[in-house]
Enzyme design. Structure first.
Site, short mmCIF file in Angstrom:
data_model
loop_
_atom_site.label_atom_id
_atom_site.label_comp_id
_atom_site.label_asym_id
_atom_site.label_seq_id
_atom_site.Cartn_x
_atom_site.Cartn_y
_atom_site.Cartn_z
N HIS A 54 7.48 9.50 2.40
CA HIS A 54 6.40 8.79 1.72
C HIS A 54 5.09 9.49 2.00
CE1 HIS A 54 8.57 4.61 1.43
NE2 HIS A 54 9.35 5.62 1.09
N GLU A 56 2.29 8.39 3.06
CA GLU A 56 1.67 8.00 4.34
C GLU A 56 2.33 8.72 5.51
OE1 GLU A 56 1.88 4.12 1.82
OE2 GLU A 56 3.03 5.97 2.05
N CYS A 87 6.13 2.56 6.56
CA CYS A 87 4.84 3.22 6.71
C CYS A 87 3.87 2.36 7.53
CB CYS A 87 4.25 3.54 5.35
SG CYS A 87 5.20 4.78 4.44
#
Length: 156
Positions: A54, A56, A87
Protein backbone atom coordinates in the site's frame (compact mmCIF):
# COMPACT_ATOMS: atom_id res chain seq x y z
CA UNK A 1 -6.07 22.31 9.09
CA UNK A 2 -2.76 24.02 8.47
CA UNK A 3 -2.00 26.32 5.57
CA UNK A 4 0.39 23.85 3.94
CA UNK A 5 -1.98 20.85 4.15
CA UNK A 6 -3.50 21.65 0.76
CA UNK A 7 -0.05 22.06 -0.77
CA UNK A 8 1.17 18.67 0.45
CA UNK A 9 -2.10 16.91 -0.33
CA UNK A 10 -1.74 18.08 -3.93
CA UNK A 11 1.56 16.18 -4.01
CA UNK A 12 -0.16 13.07 -2.60
CA UNK A 13 -2.91 13.45 -5.23
CA UNK A 14 -0.26 13.61 -7.96
CA UNK A 15 1.19 10.33 -6.64
CA UNK A 16 -2.30 8.78 -6.62
CA UNK A 17 -2.67 9.73 -10.29
CA UNK A 18 0.63 7.97 -11.03
CA UNK A 19 -0.72 4.84 -9.33
CA UNK A 20 -3.86 5.03 -11.47
CA UNK A 21 -1.76 5.20 -14.65
CA UNK A 22 -0.11 1.95 -13.56
CA UNK A 23 -3.51 0.30 -13.07
CA UNK A 24 -3.29 0.44 -9.28
CA UNK A 25 -5.95 1.72 -6.93
CA UNK A 26 -5.15 5.45 -6.95
CA UNK A 27 -3.73 6.14 -3.53
CA UNK A 28 -0.69 8.31 -2.88
CA UNK A 29 1.15 8.98 0.35
CA UNK A 30 4.05 11.13 1.41
CA UNK A 31 5.85 11.90 4.63
CA UNK A 32 7.07 15.38 5.52
CA UNK A 33 9.66 16.39 8.08
CA UNK A 34 10.81 19.97 8.63
CA UNK A 35 8.97 21.13 5.53
CA UNK A 36 10.54 18.66 3.09
CA UNK A 37 9.35 15.39 1.58
CA UNK A 38 11.40 12.55 3.06
CA UNK A 39 9.40 9.69 1.56
CA UNK A 40 6.74 8.88 -1.02
CA UNK A 41 4.61 5.89 -1.83
CA UNK A 42 1.97 4.78 -4.31
CA UNK A 43 -0.11 1.63 -4.28
CA UNK A 44 1.81 -1.27 -5.84
CA UNK A 45 -0.14 -4.30 -4.63
CA UNK A 46 -1.32 -5.36 -8.08
CA UNK A 47 1.99 -4.90 -9.89
CA UNK A 48 4.06 -6.53 -7.14
CA UNK A 49 1.48 -9.20 -6.22
CA UNK A 50 2.01 -8.00 -2.66
CA UNK A 51 -1.00 -7.37 -0.41
CA UNK A 52 1.14 -5.15 1.84
CA UNK A 53 2.35 -2.82 -0.93
CA UNK A 54 0.00 0.00 0.00
CA UNK A 55 1.09 3.60 -0.55
CA UNK A 56 1.35 4.22 3.20
CA UNK A 57 3.50 1.14 3.86
CA UNK A 58 5.86 2.02 1.02
CA UNK A 59 6.16 5.60 2.30
CA UNK A 60 6.84 4.34 5.84
CA UNK A 61 9.55 1.97 4.59
CA UNK A 62 11.19 4.74 2.57
CA UNK A 63 11.04 7.19 5.50
CA UNK A 64 12.64 4.63 7.82
CA UNK A 65 15.48 4.18 5.36
CA UNK A 66 15.86 7.93 4.93
CA UNK A 67 15.95 8.60 8.68
CA UNK A 68 17.78 5.34 9.43
CA UNK A 69 15.28 4.76 12.20
CA UNK A 70 12.02 2.85 12.54
CA UNK A 71 10.60 5.71 14.60
CA UNK A 72 9.47 8.53 12.39
CA UNK A 73 9.27 11.21 15.06
CA UNK A 74 8.30 14.78 14.15
CA UNK A 75 6.79 13.77 10.82
CA UNK A 76 3.45 14.19 9.06
CA UNK A 77 1.94 11.71 6.63
CA UNK A 78 -0.38 12.89 3.87
CA UNK A 79 -2.50 10.26 2.14
CA UNK A 80 -5.38 10.56 -0.30
CA UNK A 81 -7.53 7.85 1.32
CA UNK A 82 -8.09 6.92 4.96
CA UNK A 83 -5.57 4.21 5.89
CA UNK A 84 -6.77 0.62 6.21
CA UNK A 85 -6.31 -1.39 9.39
CA UNK A 86 -2.87 -2.69 8.35
CA UNK A 87 -1.58 0.75 7.43
CA UNK A 88 -3.12 2.30 10.54
CA UNK A 89 -1.23 -0.12 12.77
CA UNK A 90 2.03 0.58 10.94
CA UNK A 91 1.47 4.34 11.24
CA UNK A 92 0.94 4.03 14.99
CA UNK A 93 4.04 1.88 15.43
CA UNK A 94 6.12 4.34 13.38
CA UNK A 95 5.33 7.15 15.84
CA UNK A 96 4.28 9.60 13.16
CA UNK A 97 3.07 12.78 14.85
CA UNK A 98 0.34 13.79 12.45
CA UNK A 99 -1.81 12.11 9.82
CA UNK A 100 -3.67 14.10 7.18
CA UNK A 101 -5.95 12.22 4.80
CA UNK A 102 -8.49 13.36 2.27
CA UNK A 103 -11.44 10.98 2.12
CA UNK A 104 -12.79 8.29 4.39
CA UNK A 105 -12.56 4.72 3.17
CA UNK A 106 -16.24 3.88 2.82
CA UNK A 107 -15.41 0.21 2.15
CA UNK A 108 -14.25 -0.22 5.74
CA UNK A 109 -17.67 0.76 7.11
CA UNK A 110 -15.78 2.29 10.03
CA UNK A 111 -14.51 -1.15 11.04
CA UNK A 112 -10.77 -1.00 11.31
CA UNK A 113 -10.53 2.62 10.32
CA UNK A 114 -7.67 4.62 11.74
CA UNK A 115 -9.83 6.58 14.14
CA UNK A 116 -11.61 3.42 15.33
CA UNK A 117 -8.28 1.71 15.92
CA UNK A 118 -7.16 4.55 18.16
CA UNK A 119 -10.44 4.41 20.05
CA UNK A 120 -10.51 0.65 20.54
CA UNK A 121 -7.10 0.27 22.08
CA UNK A 122 -5.40 2.25 24.80
CA UNK A 123 -2.58 3.41 22.57
CA UNK A 124 0.20 5.32 24.29
CA UNK A 125 1.19 7.25 21.16
CA UNK A 126 -1.36 9.88 20.20
CA UNK A 127 -1.46 11.01 16.60
CA UNK A 128 -3.06 14.25 15.51
CA UNK A 129 -5.52 13.47 12.72
CA UNK A 130 -7.02 15.76 10.15
CA UNK A 131 -9.27 14.69 7.27
CA UNK A 132 -11.15 16.37 4.48
CA UNK A 133 -8.32 18.00 2.51
CA UNK A 134 -9.03 18.15 -1.25
CA UNK A 135 -12.04 15.86 -0.86
CA UNK A 136 -13.60 16.62 -4.24
CA UNK A 137 -10.43 15.93 -6.20
CA UNK A 138 -9.51 12.73 -4.33
CA UNK A 139 -13.07 11.40 -4.34
CA UNK A 140 -13.43 12.03 -8.07
CA UNK A 141 -10.18 10.16 -8.80
CA UNK A 142 -11.18 7.08 -6.77
CA UNK A 143 -14.78 7.01 -8.05
CA UNK A 144 -13.68 7.32 -11.68
CA UNK A 145 -11.12 4.55 -11.23
CA UNK A 146 -13.68 2.08 -9.88
CA UNK A 147 -16.32 3.18 -12.39
CA UNK A 148 -13.89 2.36 -15.20
CA UNK A 149 -12.97 -0.98 -13.59
CA UNK A 150 -16.64 -1.93 -13.32
CA UNK A 151 -17.23 -0.88 -16.91
CA UNK A 152 -14.36 -3.07 -18.11
CA UNK A 153 -15.40 -5.78 -15.63
CA UNK A 154 -11.83 -6.24 -14.55
CA UNK A 155 -11.31 -7.64 -11.10
CA UNK A 156 -8.70 -6.04 -8.91
Amino acid sequence: MRKDDIYWMRHALYLAKLAKKLGEIPVGALIIRNGIIIAKGINNSIIKNDPTAHAEIIALRNAGKYLQNYRLLNTTMYVTLEPCLMCSGAIIISRINRLVFSIYNKKSNNIGSFIDLLGIYNINHKIKIHSGVLVNECEKLIKNFFKLKRKKKILI
